[in-house]
Design a protein around this motif. Structure first.
Motif, mmCIF file in Angstrom:
data_model
loop_
_atom_site.group_PDB
_atom_site.id
_atom_site.type_symbol
_atom_site.label_atom_id
_atom_site.label_comp_id
_atom_site.label_asym_id
_atom_site.label_seq_id
_atom_site.Cartn_x
_atom_site.Cartn_y
_atom_site.Cartn_z
ATOM 1 N N THR A 84 -11.223 -0.300 -7.088
ATOM 2 C CA THR A 84 -11.768 -0.545 -5.878
ATOM 3 C C THR A 84 -13.269 0.222 -6.161
ATOM 4 O OG1 THR A 84 -11.309 1.866 -4.675
ATOM 5 C CG2 THR A 84 -10.911 -0.548 -4.103
ATOM 6 N N ASN A 85 -14.215 0.720 -7.491
ATOM 7 C CA ASN A 85 -15.062 0.745 -7.484
ATOM 8 C C ASN A 85 -15.888 -0.068 -7.667
ATOM 9 O OD1 ASN A 85 -13.688 0.327 -10.184
ATOM 10 N ND2 ASN A 85 -15.198 0.913 -11.188
ATOM 11 N N TYR A 114 -15.728 8.796 -5.260
ATOM 12 C CA TYR A 114 -14.443 9.577 -4.700
ATOM 13 C C TYR A 114 -13.437 8.859 -4.424
ATOM 14 C CZ TYR A 114 -10.868 12.768 -3.392
ATOM 15 O OH TYR A 114 -10.034 13.701 -2.870
ATOM 16 N N GLU A 115 -13.372 7.847 -3.695
ATOM 17 C CA GLU A 115 -12.596 7.003 -2.604
ATOM 18 C C GLU A 115 -12.039 6.403 -3.983
ATOM 19 O OE1 GLU A 115 -15.903 6.225 -1.434
ATOM 20 O OE2 GLU A 115 -15.559 8.277 -0.635
ATOM 21 N N ALA A 116 -12.448 5.818 -5.158
ATOM 22 C CA ALA A 116 -11.799 5.023 -6.077
ATOM 23 C C ALA A 116 -11.239 5.516 -6.963
ATOM 24 C CB ALA A 116 -12.958 3.702 -6.528
ATOM 25 N N ALA A 118 -9.413 9.270 -6.587
ATOM 26 C CA ALA A 118 -9.123 9.941 -5.801
ATOM 27 C C ALA A 118 -7.919 9.626 -5.899
ATOM 28 C CB ALA A 118 -9.264 10.686 -4.768
ATOM 29 N N PRO A 119 -7.314 8.408 -6.260
ATOM 30 C CA PRO A 119 -6.105 7.980 -6.067
ATOM 31 C C PRO A 119 -5.479 8.298 -7.683
ATOM 32 C CG PRO A 119 -7.142 5.918 -4.824
ATOM 33 C CD PRO A 119 -7.874 7.348 -5.489
#
Length: 184
Positions: A84-85, A114-116, A118-119
């Motif tokens: 998702t980056n 970070y959201e992309a 972190a998982p």
């Protein structure tokens, strides 16, 4: 096993930065990771941004492949669509995930929010931050690598204090920290 760090192409094009990163990898303070796509990007861009000929760029990338045989990440392409980056850099994150990288080293941190990442429990750091960490964690090896690098330079001969200003174009905080540690 050494700490796995995925190196984005932007870290492997500047010759001085690349020399430092790869010499550190040779001491096994970390294990470099990259993909064929990243290496192709490096080879394609080296002649564009430096005085390096295409033949020398090919030779440099060939030496990287040979010296770091376990750095090449493969079979990551199926992961690219789920990243998702930034779209143009999804292949980088996918390869970092497949390679089991603990950290992704890139000058383009904004392309890896970070959201992309972190998982996948992958940190994203600049080359400056990465080398500062190396200096903190492995000060002797890091300083030895720098000293050996400049000792190997003969055209023209260099010392650490003539080399650091050149390297500071890409990693200024690291160079300042090295300068403070070794004094003048």
């Amino acid at each position: 096993m050494s700490f796995p760090a995925y190196l984005d192409a932007c870290c492997l094009v500047p010759i001085n930065l690349t020399d430092v990163l790869l010499r550190l990898a040779e001491t096994q303070t970390y294990r470099p990771l990259w993909s064929e796509r990243v290496l192709n990007e490096v080879e394609r861009n080296l002649p564009r941004v430096s005085s390096m000929t295409p033949e020398r760029a090919r030779r440099r990338v060939r030496v990287m492949r040979t010296q770091f045989r376990d750095a090449l990440v493969t079979d990551y392409e199926s992961l690219v669509p789920s990243m998702t980056n930034e779209q143009k850099d999804r292949h980088v994150l996918a390869a970092a995930v497949r390679g089991g990288a603990a950290v992704l080293v890139t000058a383009n941190t904004k392309d890896f929010p970070y959201e992309a990442t972190a998982p996948y429990d992958i940190g994203v750091v600049t080359p400056d931050e990465f080398l500062l960490d190396q200096l903190d964690l492995h000060p002797e090896q890091t300083l030895r690598c720098l000293k050996e690098l400049v000792a190997d330079r003969r055209r023209p001969p260099e010392d650490l204090f003539s080399f650091l200003p050149k390297l500071s174009k890409t990693v200024p905080d690291f160079c300042a920290a090295v300068h403070r540690r070794v004094g003048e």
